[in-house]
Write an enzyme that holds these catalytic residues in place. Structure first.
Site, short mmCIF file in Angstrom:
data_model
loop_
_atom_site.label_atom_id
_atom_site.label_comp_id
_atom_site.label_asym_id
_atom_site.label_seq_id
_atom_site.Cartn_x
_atom_site.Cartn_y
_atom_site.Cartn_z
N SER A 45 36.01 32.47 44.68
CA SER A 45 36.93 33.22 45.54
C SER A 45 36.32 34.34 46.37
O SER A 45 36.99 34.89 47.25
CB SER A 45 38.07 33.80 44.70
OG SER A 45 39.00 32.80 44.39
N SER A 72 40.08 32.66 47.13
CA SER A 72 41.30 33.42 47.29
C SER A 72 41.13 34.76 48.02
O SER A 72 42.12 35.32 48.48
CB SER A 72 41.91 33.70 45.92
OG SER A 72 41.07 34.56 45.17
N LYS A 100 40.73 43.92 47.98
CA LYS A 100 41.64 42.81 47.66
C LYS A 100 42.81 43.35 46.84
O LYS A 100 42.61 44.20 45.97
CB LYS A 100 40.85 41.76 46.86
CG LYS A 100 41.59 40.47 46.58
CD LYS A 100 40.69 39.50 45.80
CE LYS A 100 41.31 38.15 45.59
NZ LYS A 100 40.40 37.23 44.86
#
Lengths: 97, 486
Positions: free
Chosen positions: B178, B154, B79
């Site tokens: 997330s 997310s 990420k």
């Protein structure tokens, strides 16, 4: 509970955000609705309940005060939008007199 | 079977036996990226050269049989919230565009030391604020099961990449769901470890008392492998827990006989998707058949979790994001009149709508006259939520819940209604408030073909038990084996 445009402007200034008039309008409407939802917490009696600010209590970690290697100055400054002689450079702080 | 669709443990066996080389495996993943990325948009940075170089190095390591780990030569993605030395790190925000960190996050350092091949950085909601990856400043990631739908967020880029074969696994972060919610919406496995289990050093801060890094993988075994590598004490993160890291694979196959599983009655709410409810109830029956003892438990303050979370998280975010001021790194507005003007306009132009909304909300909750009523109150309710779990874990070993109240929703469906978006985190948020580990895994599909996820919640630092339950469930059902076709 509503939140006025005035309050939105004040909070934006505290957060150092210069909002456009459209953003001010949108946020005053949206924040009012969100804060309304938060009011739900007032249903609960929390008298005498201690706050949780850290979910897993860990002891304060101490260490020896030893000099350790750090990122060289040049590298630390590499991402700066503006720099001069090893310093971060910013626009003038006080308006021209 | 194409190499890109292997799990970490399957690929590791082939690499060890010399039936596959890290370079072949990495090329397979890079070709898959070429094939699907235009439609999925899971990456903000792809590092072909770096990946192939790391793959060749891993090949040498394997040949010499030196320092080989289960991750040596395995292509993974990360990420874009983790600092990667020499590789742009943006948090999917305009304000960090062009930022090239001078150091690696501890998580990244550990992955590199283990010999992992980092193929690139995954798209995300800006500063991890969102549940759909629509808040990225650069692009919207699509759900591989249905391109009209969101992958969740997310860590949506991470989950989508793993589901479609653009990497074998990814590392995401989870502040209010997330990792777990996008894992559920993309039909993969996502594990949020106990707060402090994994170092936050070099992980760009959103809400420091809630943020935690964890793996997104194709099966439970892979999650155990990755957690074993990234977990552990780090002197550079003062909240990192100084406890030994167990071998998460040991005993993972012991089954669920006698395991006490609690189902919180408050987690089957009105407005919840019927198919999600059915799938989770069916999973409970399956676990019961396998010898688990399933009973109802109560987490009475669940309905207050979303309000509590959005006060605590935004308050912490408003403080953490004060560092983006146009001075040290990232974006600075053109021709500022003076310092104050530079701060205010840089931040207005650099941050996206949701980030500004949350900074505003957090600043409001912390401002004079409101602090006690909002932030202070939320911290007290957080104590009550934590106590709910302590009580429940007096009776059961783990808790089973749905991961998200609905399967993947359509792009654009909730983006104009922040409160509606916030409510999609209702089942994942309590874990973060209490600091507990939570694991999301596939437990079925809707009639329309969308994955459904369930969640196991464990006691603090007891990732091993939720991994064991999930491993057993996965081995008797096989939902995780179904793959999107694209």
């Amino acid at each position: 509970m509503g939140i006025t445009r005035e309050e939105v402007r004040h909070v934006a200034f505290l957060a150092r955000l210069e909002l456009t008039p459209e953003e001010e309008e949108l946020y005053s409407e949206q924040l009012a609705r969100i804060i309304d939802y938060m009011e739900k917490l007032k249903e609960l009696d929390t008298t005498g309940i201690g706050p949780t600010t850290h979910p897993i209590p860990t002891p304060n970690p101490y260490r020896e005060d030893k000099v350790q290697p750090s990122i060289p100055q040049e590298e630390a400054l590499r991402n700066a939008p503006d720099k001069e002689r090893g310093f971060f450079k910013v626009p003038r702080i006080i308006g021209e007199g | 079977m194409k190499p890109y669709s292997l799990t970490i443990h399957e690929a590791h066996r082939l690499l060890k036996d010399g039936e596959l080389s890290p370079e072949e495996l990495t090329r397979s993943v890079l070709e898959r990226i070429d094939e699907v990325e235009e439609r999925i948009k899971a990456f903000v940075t792809i590092d072909r050269e770096g990946a192939l170089k790391a793959a060749r190095e891993a090949g040498e390591r394997l040949k010499r049989d030196e320092g080989v780990t289960p991750l040596t030569g395995i292509p993974i993605s990360i990420k874009d919230i983790f600092c990667t030395k020499g590789m742009e790190t943006t948090c999917s925000s305009r304000i960090l565009r062009g930022f090239v960190p001078p150091y690696d996050a501890t998580v990244v350092k550990r992955l590199k030391e283990a010999g992992a091949v980092i193929v690139g950085k995954n798209n995300m909601d800006e500063f991890a604020m969102g549940s759909s990856t629509e808040n990225s400043a650069f692009q919207i990631t699509r759900n591989p099961w249905d391109l009209e739908r969101v992958p969740g967020g997310s860590s949506g880029g991470s989950a989508a990449a793993v589901a479609i074969g653009e990497s074998l696994a990814s590392i995401g972060t989870d502040t209010g769901g997330s990792i777990r919610q996008p894992a559920a919406l993309c039909g993969v496995v996502g594990l949020k470890p106990t707060y402090g289990r994994v170092s936050r050093y070099g992980m760009i801060a959103f809400a420091s008392s809630l943020d935690q890094a964890g793996p997104i993988t194709r099966d439970v075994e892979d999650a155990a492998i990755l957690l074993g590598i990234i977990a552990g004490h780090d002197p550079l993160d003062s909240t990192s827990i100084d406890e030994p890291v167990p071998d998460y694979l040991e005993g993972i196959g012991r089954g669920v006989k006698g395991l006490k599983i609690g189902i919180p009655k408050e987690y089957f709410i009105e407005g919840m998707d019927k198919e999600v409810e059915e799938a989770v109830r069916e999973a409970a029956k399956t676990l019961e058949k396998e010898g688990a003892v399933v009973e109802e438990v109560s987490l009475p303050h669940t309905e207050y979790a979303v309000a509590t979370y959005y006060l605590v998280a935004t308050a912490e975010a408003s403080s953490n994001l004060a560092r983006y001021d146009g001075v040290k790194y990232g974006y600075r507005v053109e021709d500022p009149e003076n310092l104050l003007d530079m701060y205010c306009r840089t931040r207005d132009k650099g941050f996206g709508a949701e980030v500004k909304r949350r900074i505003m909300l957090g600043t409001y909750a912390l401002s004079a006259g409101y602090y006690e009523a909002y932030y202070g109150k939320a911290c007290q309710v957080r104590t009550l939520i934590k106590r709910d779990f302590e009580e429940a874990f007096g009776k059961v070993d783990i808790i089973l819940t749905p991961t998200s109240p609905t399967p993947a929703f359509k792009v654009g469906e909730k983006i104009d209604d922040p409160l509606k978006m916030y409510l999609s985190d209702v089942f994942t948020i309590p874990c973060n408030l209490a600091g507990l580990p939570g694991l999301a895994l596939p437990c079925g599909f809707t009639r329309g073909g969308l994955p459904i996820g369930m969640q196991f919640i464990g006691r603090a630092l007891d990732e091993a038990t939720i991994l064991r339950a999930a491993y057993h469930y996965q081995s008797v059902t096989g939902w995780h084996l179904l793959k999107p076709s694209l």
